[in-house]
Each structure stands twice: as structure tokens, then as C-alpha cells.
Design an enzyme around this catalytic site. Structure first.
Site, PDB file in Angstrom:
ATOM      1  CG  ASN A 252      -1.740   1.217   1.386  1.00  0.00           C
ATOM      2  OD1 ASN A 252      -1.861   2.002   0.447  1.00  0.00           O
ATOM      3  ND2 ASN A 252      -2.340   1.397   2.555  1.00  0.00           N
ATOM      4  CD1 TRP A 253       3.927   1.326  -2.637  1.00  0.00           C
ATOM      5  CD2 TRP A 253       3.847   2.371  -4.621  1.00  0.00           C
ATOM      6  NE1 TRP A 253       4.822   0.693  -3.486  1.00  0.00           N
ATOM      7  CE2 TRP A 253       4.779   1.323  -4.710  1.00  0.00           C
ATOM      8  CE3 TRP A 253       3.617   3.155  -5.752  1.00  0.00           C
ATOM      9  CZ2 TRP A 253       5.508   1.053  -5.875  1.00  0.00           C
ATOM     10  CZ3 TRP A 253       4.321   2.895  -6.911  1.00  0.00           C
ATOM     11  CH2 TRP A 253       5.263   1.849  -6.973  1.00  0.00           C
ATOM     12  CE  LYS A 254       0.126   3.398   4.792  1.00  0.00           C
ATOM     13  NZ  LYS A 254      -0.125   3.525   6.209  1.00  0.00           N
TER      14      LYS A 254
ATOM     15  CG  HIS B 242      -5.967   1.738   5.190  1.00  0.00           C
ATOM     16  ND1 HIS B 242      -5.554   2.644   6.136  1.00  0.00           N
ATOM     17  CD2 HIS B 242      -4.912   0.917   4.964  1.00  0.00           C
ATOM     18  CE1 HIS B 242      -4.289   2.378   6.460  1.00  0.00           C
ATOM     19  NE2 HIS B 242      -3.882   1.326   5.763  1.00  0.00           N
TER      20      HIS B 242
ATOM     21  CD  GLU C 217      -3.136   5.360   6.792  1.00  0.00           C
ATOM     22  OE1 GLU C 217      -3.055   5.396   5.554  1.00  0.00           O
ATOM     23  OE2 GLU C 217      -2.242   4.881   7.530  1.00  0.00           O
TER      24      GLU C 217
ATOM     25  CD  GLU D  45      -3.731  -2.730   7.317  1.00  0.00           C
ATOM     26  OE1 GLU D  45      -2.575  -2.931   6.947  1.00  0.00           O
ATOM     27  OE2 GLU D  45      -4.388  -1.731   6.980  1.00  0.00           O
TER      28      GLU D  45
ATOM     29  N   GLY E 241       2.091   2.082  10.677  1.00  0.00           N
ATOM     30  CA  GLY E 241       3.052   3.167  10.515  1.00  0.00           C
ATOM     31  C   GLY E 241       3.745   3.587  11.802  1.00  0.00           C
TER      32      GLY E 241
ATOM     33  CB  SER F 173       4.816  -1.813  12.020  1.00  0.00           C
ATOM     34  OG  SER F 173       4.336  -0.513  12.264  1.00  0.00           O
TER      35      SER F 173
ATOM     36  N   GLY G 118       2.674  -1.301   4.293  1.00  0.00           N
ATOM     37  CA  GLY G 118       2.707   0.118   3.955  1.00  0.00           C
ATOM     38  C   GLY G 118       4.129   0.582   3.688  1.00  0.00           C
ATOM     39  N   GLY G 119       4.752   1.169   4.693  1.00  0.00           N
ATOM     40  CA  GLY G 119       6.068   1.786   4.537  1.00  0.00           C
ATOM     41  C   GLY G 119       7.103   0.898   3.858  1.00  0.00           C
TER      42      GLY G 119
HETATM   43  C1  PEP Z   1      -0.942  -0.007   5.856  1.00  0.00           C
HETATM   44  O1  PEP Z   1      -0.925   1.116   5.402  1.00  0.00           O
HETATM   45  O2  PEP Z   1      -1.881  -0.757   5.558  1.00  0.00           O
HETATM   46  C2  PEP Z   1       0.148  -0.426   6.724  1.00  0.00           C
HETATM   47  C3  PEP Z   1       0.066  -1.595   7.289  1.00  0.00           C
HETATM   48  O3  PEP Z   1       1.175   0.449   6.890  1.00  0.00           O
HETATM   49  P1  PEP Z   1       2.601   0.118   7.605  1.00  0.00           P
HETATM   50  O4  PEP Z   1       3.085  -1.189   7.069  1.00  0.00           O
HETATM   51  O5  PEP Z   1       3.466   1.262   7.241  1.00  0.00           O
HETATM   52  O6  PEP Z   1       2.323   0.019   9.081  1.00  0.00           O
END
Ligand code: PEP
Length: 254
Positions: free
Chosen positions: A15-17, A101, A103, A171, A177, A215, A236-237
């Protein structure tokens, strides 16, 4: 299904957000190059910002790496400034869509009912929804994590998904994050509860992939992926750089 999921049945989704200009496409190219010719590995998907979706889908065409959207509107078209429909995601080459999500739930006030309508709209045009659920830290510390996630599942999955391809991403909001990850015991407990709920909700609930997200990095990915009922990860990251995303994919190949 109390054993770990076979590699080929796993889904590793990035997920590049809201990150990624054209330079980010080079990272995806490195991922595709490293996976070229490999067989039996997990399904891999990248969900870029909408502005990159078409270019990325074209770039990855034939590579086996899928693309997905990060949201969709419930309507197919119309006067919805700034939104993107499931049909437009498909036209841009997407095969999946991340929906609900945290967010979006927190930053855009998305309710379970709205997420369910989005999941229906996405599935109706052939996208595979990845429906996200997860508790906040206050809910976990208050002993309500299981109850909250069960409620989100019941509210966010429309009956129309029965028999169709979709995935759940568990999640925990406090793990996204932050560098804090749920413990393996908590992941297993939650994934088992999600599986039980899915079996109640839909006839093919035993086969729906349940991803963990929050994470995830290469360090620790293998242990998470080996846990019962973990069918992949939503990253994500660590999906923004080919090196870190590939290390997670490699952990899923074993
Ligand atoms: C996400 O955005 O779904 C996510 C899990 O981010 P991260 O891996 O950065 O925690």
C-alpha cells in the site's frame, strides 16, 4: 485450517498510500525484475496512488505483479469530485482494491455500512476487495479488540460477496506506521476469531485470505506468515522500497 498457508496461496500487497511520483515506478520495476521467472511464490500486488495506477499497471503488464486501488466510490460514475469509481480502477488496470483502511475510516469518517457498499461495488466489476478491519489502542487496552473486529466484519462485508474473491486485512490501528507490531499470539487469536466469523458470514469463509498489516518488515515477516490463519500481509512503509518489499516477498516464498 490450523496450519500455515501454502506460499502460492499467500497474498503480499503493498500500500503506497499517498506516496510516489514517477521515481517510485522504478521501485516497482525492480520488484517485477526480481520476481521474473519465479513460480510457486505468493501473489504480489502494489496499490499506488490513483495518479500512478494506469502507468504502473501498464509497466507491470505480464509480470505477474498485480495492481490495486486504495479506495473506490460506491457509484459507477457521476458528479463526485475527487472520487474514483471501481469501474475507473478496472479501466486503469487494477485487479484489487483496498477498502475500509483505518486511514479512510478515521480520516474520512467511513462507516462499516459504507465500506460494505464499496466492497459490493468493487466486487461487482470484478475487483478483489481487501477489506480492512482493526481495533484502536484504547479498544485493545479495554479488552474489546475481538468484539470490535467482529462487529466491523459483520458490518463491512455485504452478502453479495458470497462465493466471490475477497480478502480481509487485520490491521490494528495502533500498529500502522508506528513500528509497533501485534504480538504473534495476538495475531493468531485475532485471525482465528476472524476465520470463525467468516465461516458464519459466508459459505466460502474457510477459503478467504486473512492478511495481517501493521508495521510489517522483513524482520519478523516469516514468523507472522508462518502463523495459523495468516494468508499474507498488507505492507505500507516497507513496500515503498524494492529491497524491503522483496525481502518480505522472499519470506512468503518459504
Ligand atoms: C498499511 O498502510 O496498511 C500499513 C500496514 O502500513 P505500515 O506497514 O506502514 O504500518
Amino acid at each position: 485450517m490450523a496450519h500455515s498457508t501454502p506460499a502460492s496461496a499467500r497474498l503480499i500487497a503493498g500500500n503506497w498510500k499517498m506516496n510516489g511520483g514517477a521515481g517510485q515506478l522504478r521501485e516497482a520495476a525492480k520488484v517485477a525484475a526480481a520476481l521474473a521467472g519465479k513460480i510457486g511464490g505468493p501473489r504480489v500486488a502494489i496499490c499506488p496512488p490513483a495518479t500512478l495506477l494506469h502507468r504502473l499497471s501498464e509497466q507491470l503488464r505480464g509480470s505477474g505483479v498485480l495492481t490495486g486501488g486504495q479506495d473506490c466510490h460506491v457509484e459507477a460514475a457521476g458528479a463526485f469530485t475527487g472520487d474514483i469509481s471501481a469501474d475507473l480502477l478496472v479501466e486503469a488496470g487494477a485487479r484489487l482494491a483496498i477498502l475500509g483502511h483505518s486511514e479512510r475510516r478515521q480520516g474520512h469518517g467511513e462507516s462499516d455500512a459504507l465500506v460494505a457498499r464499496k466492497a459490493q461495488a468493487a466486487s461487482d466489476v470484478g475487483l478483489e476487495p481487501i477489506v480492512c478491519v482493526g481495533e484502536t489502542l484504547i479498544e485493545r487496552e479495554g479488552g474489546r479488540a475481538l468484539e470490535v473486529v467482529r462487529r466491523q466484519l459483520r458490518g463491512s462485508l455485504p452478502p453479495g460477496l458470497a462465493g466471490r474473491a475477497f480478502a480481509i486485512a487485520y490491521e490494528p490501528v495502533w500498529a500502522i506506521g508506528t513500528g509497533a507490531r501485534a504480538s504473534e499470539d495476538d495475531i493468531v487469536e485475532m485471525h482465528r476469531a476472524i476465520r470463525a466469523e467468516l465461516m458464519n458470514l459466508t459459505s466460502h469463509g474457510g477459503r478467504v485470505s486473512i492478511l495481517y498489516g501493521g508495521s510489517v518488515t522483513a524482520d519478523g515477516a516469516a514468523a507472522i506468515l508462518a502463523a495459523p490463519e495468516v494468508g499474507g500481509v498488507l505492507v505500507g512503509g516497507a513496500s515503498l522500497r524494492a529491497e524491503s518489499f522483496l525481502a518480505i516477498i522472499e519470506a512468503a516464498e518459504r
